[in-house]
Design an enzyme around this catalytic site. Structure first.
Site, PDB file in Angstrom:
ATOM      1  N   SER A  35      -1.425 -75.513  20.951  1.00 27.78           N
ATOM      2  CA  SER A  35      -2.144 -75.587  19.676  1.00 27.78           C
ATOM      3  C   SER A  35      -2.018 -76.966  19.038  1.00 27.78           C
ATOM      4  CB  SER A  35      -1.629 -74.512  18.712  1.00 27.78           C
ATOM      5  OG  SER A  35      -0.287 -74.777  18.364  1.00 27.78           O
ATOM      6  N   CYS A  73      -8.337 -67.186  25.035  1.00 28.12           N
ATOM      7  CA  CYS A  73      -7.326 -67.737  25.951  1.00 28.12           C
ATOM      8  C   CYS A  73      -5.932 -67.837  25.353  1.00 28.12           C
ATOM      9  CB  CYS A  73      -7.777 -69.087  26.506  1.00 28.12           C
ATOM     10  SG  CYS A  73      -8.521 -70.239  25.349  1.00 28.12           S
ATOM     11  N   ASN A 123      -0.032 -72.348  25.966  1.00 28.37           N
ATOM     12  CA  ASN A 123      -0.677 -72.520  24.660  1.00 28.37           C
ATOM     13  C   ASN A 123      -0.334 -73.913  24.139  1.00 28.37           C
ATOM     14  OD1 ASN A 123      -1.544 -69.860  24.624  1.00 28.37           O
ATOM     15  ND2 ASN A 123      -0.096 -69.162  23.056  1.00 28.37           N
ATOM     16  N   CYS A 168      -4.621 -73.282  26.798  1.00 27.57           N
ATOM     17  CA  CYS A 168      -5.367 -72.939  25.581  1.00 27.57           C
ATOM     18  C   CYS A 168      -5.103 -74.049  24.581  1.00 27.57           C
ATOM     19  CB  CYS A 168      -4.936 -71.597  24.993  1.00 27.57           C
ATOM     20  SG  CYS A 168      -5.625 -71.384  23.325  1.00 27.57           S
ATOM     21  N   ASP A 201       6.477 -74.854  28.379  1.00 24.88           N
ATOM     22  CA  ASP A 201       7.566 -75.369  27.539  1.00 24.88           C
ATOM     23  C   ASP A 201       8.667 -74.328  27.346  1.00 24.88           C
ATOM     24  OD1 ASP A 201       6.114 -77.777  27.129  1.00 24.88           O
ATOM     25  OD2 ASP A 201       4.918 -76.756  25.603  1.00 24.88           O
ATOM     26  N   LYS A 259      -2.426 -67.099  24.415  1.00 20.68           N
ATOM     27  CA  LYS A 259      -1.479 -66.011  24.652  1.00 20.68           C
ATOM     28  C   LYS A 259      -1.051 -65.428  23.316  1.00 20.68           C
ATOM     29  CE  LYS A 259       1.240 -68.855  26.978  1.00 20.68           C
ATOM     30  NZ  LYS A 259       2.388 -69.424  27.746  1.00 20.68           N
ATOM     31  N   CYS A 315     -10.159 -67.449  19.958  1.00 20.81           N
ATOM     32  CA  CYS A 315     -10.477 -67.679  21.364  1.00 20.81           C
ATOM     33  C   CYS A 315      -9.903 -66.536  22.202  1.00 20.81           C
ATOM     34  CB  CYS A 315      -9.876 -69.011  21.828  1.00 20.81           C
ATOM     35  SG  CYS A 315      -8.080 -68.995  21.904  1.00 20.81           S
ATOM     36  N   ASP A 333       4.978 -69.707  31.916  1.00 25.96           N
ATOM     37  CA  ASP A 333       4.878 -70.499  30.705  1.00 25.96           C
ATOM     38  C   ASP A 333       5.396 -71.906  31.020  1.00 25.96           C
ATOM     39  OD1 ASP A 333       4.788 -71.132  27.903  1.00 25.96           O
ATOM     40  OD2 ASP A 333       6.976 -70.890  27.920  1.00 25.96           O
TER      41      ASP A 333
HETATM   42 MG   LIG Z   1       7.383 -71.546  25.929  1.00 25.69          MG
HETATM   43 ZN   LIG Z   2      -7.693 -70.678  23.379  1.00 25.60          ZN
END
Ligand SMILES: [Mg+2]
Ligand SMILES: [Zn+2]
Length: 214
Positions: A75, A121, A73, A111, A32, A123, A119, A30
């Protein structure tokens, strides 16, 4: 399942299933809160700051032949909080900071979709890990997933990898408020250096247990 993920489960056909033993073990990391200091929707490359000990930890994993892959991820992209160009700049900066420490990542998979997206992708879904395995020749069940949130661990469980929760970033909070419906990670460690220690020990144990596989 999208067409490009169709081949993941194919057998080589000689009955020996050598793909179980050949190919690279990956560490799916991961971003962040695991590699860098957690900032709410990090959007500026100048705000990217590696957590303590990340460089030597990654070097150690690399020295043990592991592929290093970031799966993240984001978003904030779908929500318009992060522009694609900013994300590119952040990942260039990440390559630069790691490169100064002699670390080259095998890939960064993103993602960019929203939390409500369907989607494949985002997580804890497995899309980014499947893509990395296909592109890098990785063996997912022999791999490791390291992250600070239940979604990271959920991804690891989806691909039957060994899962490690770090207490950095949101990790301590994740440990306290673990979702009841999700199995707990294989191990909870303070930070990435401790995760690297655990992984290196695991590799040694596995190779002792099956010397024929080396
Ligand atoms: Mg994280
Ligand atoms: Zn995605």
């Amino acid at each position: 399942m999208p067409a490009d993920f169709r081949h993941e489960q194919e057998e080589p056909g000689d009955g020996l299933r050598p793909h179980l033993w050949q190919g690279r073990r990956l560490v799916l990391l991961d971003r962040d809160g695991t590699l860098n200091v957690e900032r709410h929707y990090l959007a500026e490359a100048s705000q990217l700051e590696l957590l303590p000990g990340v460089i030597p930890a990654l070097r150690r994993l690399r020295e043990h032949g592991l592929g290093l892959v970031v799966v993240t991820n984001q978003s904030g992209v779908a929500r318009g909080l992060i522009q694609p160009a900013q994300l590119t700049a952040i990942h260039e900066r990440l390559h630069e900071l790691l490169g100064e420490g002699g670390i080259e990542l095998d890939g960064i998979y993103v993602c960019p979709h929203g939390a409500q997206s369907v989607c494949h992708c985002r997580k804890p879904r497995a899309g980014m890990a499947l893509q990395a395995a296909r592109e890098l020749g990785g063996i997912l069940s022999e791999s490791f997933v390291v992250g600070d949130k239940p979604a990271d661990i959920g991804l690891g469980q989806a691909i039957e990898a060994t899962t490690l929760l770090v207490r950095t970033g949101h990790g301590a909070e994740s440990e306290r408020n673990w979702p009841r419906e999700l199995p707990r990670p294989h191990v909870i460690v303070n930070d990435l250096p401790a995760a690297a220690d655990f992984i290196v020990r695991q590799l040694a144990d596995r190779d002792r247990a099956r010397p024929w596989a080396v």
